[in-house]
Design an enzyme around this catalytic site. Structure first.
Site, short mmCIF file in Angstrom:
data_model
loop_
_atom_site.label_atom_id
_atom_site.label_comp_id
_atom_site.label_asym_id
_atom_site.label_seq_id
_atom_site.Cartn_x
_atom_site.Cartn_y
_atom_site.Cartn_z
N SER A 179 -49.47 40.10 36.40
CA SER A 179 -50.33 39.58 35.81
C SER A 179 -49.92 37.70 35.90
CB SER A 179 -51.16 39.75 35.32
OG SER A 179 -49.73 39.58 33.34
N ARG B 64 -53.49 54.17 32.90
CA ARG B 64 -52.54 53.80 32.08
C ARG B 64 -52.05 54.66 31.50
NH1 ARG B 64 -53.33 47.70 29.36
NH2 ARG B 64 -51.18 47.65 28.52
N ASN C 250 -48.22 36.79 33.32
CA ASN C 250 -46.06 37.59 33.05
C ASN C 250 -46.19 36.46 33.57
OD1 ASN C 250 -47.23 40.57 34.45
ND2 ASN C 250 -47.36 39.73 32.62
N ASP D 172 -47.23 50.52 33.41
CA ASP D 172 -46.91 50.09 32.02
C ASP D 172 -46.14 51.10 30.81
OD1 ASP D 172 -46.85 47.75 29.80
OD2 ASP D 172 -48.89 48.83 28.65
N GLY D 173 -45.19 49.95 30.46
CA GLY D 173 -44.04 50.89 29.98
C GLY D 173 -42.68 50.86 30.27
N ARG E 252 -40.19 49.80 27.78
CA ARG E 252 -39.97 49.93 26.31
C ARG E 252 -38.74 51.22 27.25
NH1 ARG E 252 -46.13 50.86 24.51
NH2 ARG E 252 -46.13 49.46 26.40
#
Length: 267
Positions: A85, A207, A88, A40-41, A44
């Site tokens: 996912s 995570r 998504n 994740d990320g 960002r």
């Protein structure tokens, strides 16, 4: 310390000073059998650099490569990466198309590394809903690595934990075909029909990006997994950060719902 560094030199190749410091704390005899990662990320990471989101996804492929190769060299039995996912599909069409193309490109580019490290590939999820080209490439990747005997690399693609359990139950019902319809379904039966059948449950769930949720990932399998959350964004998740997660895992007391017997006082 010397023994640990000798092992790292043989297994990981050259290490940085930071990695060497972390490796001093690592017990090579107590590594997790199965590591699962929520990557994740990416968005960002790109936003912080005033780049489009797709730049973050492309940068994240290097972190995937590093994690895969490191786990394979450490002789981890299984690694599962959450790539896409079932939720998504709600992202912008252009981003979805880029992700699918990036996956196809990644499979072609990284196959030599996969083969060199004796990795066997699996894909978890609902493949029939993926673009035909992606289905073809994933089938070919599994066929090309089917005889490999090292780490099992599972890519969760069009995956959802709830969907997996629903699919497993439907498979059990289809298998029974009216026979034994009233019999209770056991945990063992359900486990045999999950996408991850024949793999050990994850010992460690990592995570990145600091989010404190499991996002519908391996809901059945992570019942007793140790969870490691890092603020590091996925494109910045390098080998040192992975080694830190392993050291943290080894510091946990794993009781699986039980308690240790009280220690008898020495008189």
């Amino acid at each position: 310390m010397a023994h640990s560094l000798e092992l790292s030199a043989a297994a990981l190749g050259p290490v940085t000073a930071e990695e060497a410091h972390i490796l001093e704390k690592l017990d090579w005899e107590r590594l997790p059998r199965h590591i699962a990662v929520i990557m994740d990320g990416n968005g960002r990471w790109a936003q912080k650099r005033h780049l489009p989101r797709v730049a973050g996804h492309r940068a994240g492929t290097q972190s995937a490569r590093t994690t895969i190769e490191t786990c394979a060299r450490l002789k981890v039995e299984a690694l599962t990466l959450y790539a896409f996912s079932v939720e998504n599909w709600r992202r912008p069409k252009a981003e979805i198309e880029f992700l699918m193309q990036l996956l196809r490109e990644y499979l072609r580019k990284e196959m030599p590394l996969i083969q060199r490290n004796n990795i066997r590939m699996k894909f978890l999820g609902r493949p029939d809903e993926l673009p035909e080209g992606v289905q073809k490439d994933t089938r070919e990747a599994m066929e090309a690595t089917a005889r490999n005997t090292g780490m099992v690399l599972s890519i969760a693609l069009n995956y959802g934990g709830r969907a997996e359990i629903v699919d497993a139950m439907n498979a059990i019902l289809a298998e029974r075909n009216g026979n034994g319809a009233g019999a209770a379904v056991t945990e063992e039966q359900l486990s045999r029909h999950l996408y991850t059948a024949n793999l050990p449950d994850p010992d460690l769930l990592i995570r990145t990006s600091g989010e404190m949720r499991v996002s519908n990932f391996l809901l059945w399998q992570i019942a007793y997994a140790e969870i490691f959350v890092t603020e590091t964004l996925w494109p910045d998740f390098n080998r040192a950060r992975l080694l830190e997660a392993l050291v943290d895992f080894q510091g946990r007391e794993r009781r699986y719902g039980g308690i240790d017997a009280p220690k008898t006082a020495v008189r």
